[in-house]
Design a protein around this motif. Structure first.
Motif, short mmCIF file in Angstrom:
data_model
loop_
_atom_site.label_atom_id
_atom_site.label_comp_id
_atom_site.label_asym_id
_atom_site.label_seq_id
_atom_site.Cartn_x
_atom_site.Cartn_y
_atom_site.Cartn_z
N ALA A 1 43.48 21.88 45.86
CA ALA A 1 43.16 23.22 45.34
C ALA A 1 42.19 23.92 46.27
N ARG A 2 42.37 25.22 46.40
CA ARG A 2 41.47 26.01 47.25
C ARG A 2 40.09 26.08 46.59
N LEU A 3 39.06 25.82 47.36
CA LEU A 3 37.70 25.85 46.83
C LEU A 3 37.23 27.28 46.68
N PHE A 4 36.48 27.54 45.61
CA PHE A 4 35.86 28.84 45.41
C PHE A 4 34.56 28.87 46.20
N VAL A 5 34.46 29.81 47.12
CA VAL A 5 33.30 29.90 48.01
C VAL A 5 32.27 30.85 47.41
N ALA A 6 31.02 30.40 47.31
CA ALA A 6 30.01 31.25 46.69
C ALA A 6 28.62 30.89 47.19
N THR A 7 27.75 31.87 47.15
CA THR A 7 26.32 31.67 47.37
C THR A 7 25.63 31.67 46.01
N PRO A 8 24.39 31.19 45.93
CA PRO A 8 23.66 31.30 44.66
C PRO A 8 23.57 32.74 44.16
N THR A 9 23.37 33.70 45.06
CA THR A 9 23.28 35.10 44.64
C THR A 9 24.57 35.53 43.97
N LYS A 10 25.69 35.16 44.55
CA LYS A 10 26.98 35.54 43.96
C LYS A 10 27.15 34.92 42.57
N LEU A 11 26.82 33.65 42.45
CA LEU A 11 26.94 32.99 41.15
C LEU A 11 26.04 33.63 40.10
N LEU A 12 24.80 33.90 40.47
CA LEU A 12 23.86 34.46 39.49
C LEU A 12 24.21 35.89 39.14
N THR A 13 24.82 36.63 40.07
CA THR A 13 25.30 37.97 39.73
C THR A 13 26.36 37.89 38.66
N PHE A 14 27.30 36.95 38.80
CA PHE A 14 28.34 36.79 37.77
C PHE A 14 27.72 36.39 36.44
N ALA A 15 26.76 35.48 36.46
CA ALA A 15 26.14 35.03 35.22
C ALA A 15 25.35 36.15 34.54
N ASP A 16 24.73 37.03 35.33
CA ASP A 16 23.88 38.08 34.77
C ASP A 16 24.69 39.27 34.24
N CYS A 17 25.66 39.74 35.02
CA CYS A 17 26.43 40.92 34.61
C CYS A 17 27.75 40.95 35.37
N LYS A 18 28.83 40.77 34.64
CA LYS A 18 30.14 40.68 35.28
C LYS A 18 30.61 42.03 35.82
N ARG A 19 30.16 43.13 35.21
CA ARG A 19 30.52 44.43 35.78
C ARG A 19 29.85 44.61 37.15
N ARG A 20 28.59 44.25 37.25
CA ARG A 20 27.90 44.35 38.55
C ARG A 20 28.57 43.44 39.57
N TYR A 21 29.04 42.27 39.14
CA TYR A 21 29.78 41.37 40.03
C TYR A 21 31.04 42.07 40.55
N ARG A 22 31.76 42.71 39.66
CA ARG A 22 32.99 43.41 40.09
C ARG A 22 32.66 44.51 41.09
N TYR A 23 31.63 45.29 40.78
CA TYR A 23 31.24 46.36 41.70
C TYR A 23 30.84 45.80 43.07
N THR A 24 30.14 44.67 43.07
CA THR A 24 29.58 44.13 44.31
C THR A 24 30.61 43.40 45.16
N TYR A 25 31.48 42.62 44.51
CA TYR A 25 32.32 41.69 45.27
C TYR A 25 33.82 42.00 45.24
N LEU A 26 34.27 42.85 44.32
CA LEU A 26 35.71 43.00 44.18
C LEU A 26 36.23 44.42 44.41
N GLU A 27 35.51 45.42 43.97
CA GLU A 27 35.99 46.80 44.11
C GLU A 27 36.11 47.19 45.58
N THR A 28 37.22 47.83 45.92
CA THR A 28 37.42 48.35 47.27
C THR A 28 37.95 49.78 47.17
N PRO A 29 37.21 50.76 47.73
CA PRO A 29 35.89 50.60 48.33
C PRO A 29 34.82 50.34 47.26
#
Length: 296
Positions: free
Chosen positions: A10-38
């Motif tokens: 299986a492909r490993l999910f690559v993450a930093t602690p900042t990325k993980l904690l962003t997801f844990a704190d607020c999933k909308r902010r995670y989407r804005y930061t890591y997924l939305e283009t632009p």
């Protein structure tokens, strides 16, 4: 994954602690930061982040790039002034005031340092893998010190610089997911014992330290992997395609009083209702005195 050949790992999910904690704190902010283009527009830069970035840059030069002959107060002052940036400050007066405050902080921190000391790592990338995730980060400094068990060997110590206005405690060090990830990554990379983590708080020139054991590191590793699993599942749904209603179901806002500090609060109705946007310089402690006796 559906697009992988049978029998392939299986492909490993690559993450930093900042990325993980962003997801844990607020999933909308995670989407804005890591997924939305632009990426959606962010608010103005934070002055406190400017202070932290310049201080980290100067300390990285001091310990990682300069020879002992350059590790002097005059060189530190010159580097602070040449590296200084004004992003996020209220005006030029406040920026210059904080340039002097920050220079004083760094000089105080380095006052008793050994100019010949060479850390084992400075701004060192470390990583380790679990069954489902590849976790990585960049450590401010990795010290190699005599082992405290008097074995005659050495051990690694994770050092993280902090410039925020809140004093820190050993519990802050012990509970830090990032520091635990750095311990596990440093062990894997450098093949040396490592249990101790230290938060070096420059505004108070204090050290908040904690020692991990296999149990505490296991808890952090399990937490990191759990968040990574949830984030990977959410990202998979994002890439499959979501309706507008499903987007907020998978990446909901999580409003709190901390929303005023979010880069995206200006475009988040729930965040604005929870807390108004803070001024970009609000994270500074303007009550701290300026002390430049050691600067030239």
């Amino acid at each position: 994954m559906d697009d992988m050949l049978p029998g392939m790992p299986a492909r490993l999910f690559v993450a930093t602690p900042t990325k993980l904690l962003t997801f844990a704190d607020c999933k909308r902010r995670y989407r804005y930061t890591y997924l939305e283009t632009p990426r959606p527009p962010k608010g103005p830069p934070w002055a406190a982040n400017t202070v932290g970035a310049v201080v980290h840059e100067v300390l990285a030069d001091f310990y990682g790039r300069w020879p002992a002959s350059r590790r002097t107060p005059d060189e530190v002052v010159a580097k602070m002034r040449s590296s200084w940036r004004s992003e996020g400050f209220r005006d030029e007066v406040q920026s210059m005031d904080w340039r002097e405050r920050s220079t004083s902080m760094v000089l105080g921190y380095l006052r008793d340092s050994d100019p010949y000391y060479e850390p084992r790592g400075v701004e060192r990338n470390v990583a380790f893998t679990t069954e489902r995730a590849s976790l990585r980060g960049r450590v401010d400094r990795i010290d190699e010190r005599p082992a405290r068990d008097r074995s005659g060997g050495t051990e690694l110590v994770i050092v993280d610089y902090k410039t925020g206005r809140r004093p820190l405690t050993p519990e802050d060090a012990r509970s830090s997911l990032a520091l635990a990830v750095y311990v596990l990554g440093a062990r894997r990379l450098l093949h040396k014992p490592c249990t101790r983590v230290e938060l070096h708080h420059l505004p108070t020139n204090t050290v908040a330290a904690a020692d991990h054991d296999d149990t505490s590191l296991g808890r952090h590793r399990d937490r990191a992997e759990s968040i990574a699993d949830d984030a990977a599942a959410a990202e998979a749904r994002w890439h499959e395609g979501l309706s507008p209603a499903q987007v907020d179901e998978v990446f909901p806002p999580e409003p709190s009083p901390m929303c005023g500090w979010c880069d995206f609060v200006r475009i988040c109705p729930q965040g604005r209702r929870a807390a108004p946007p803070r001024d970009s310089w609000a994270g500074l402690d303007d009550s701290a005195p300026v002390a430049m006796d050691d600067a030239s």
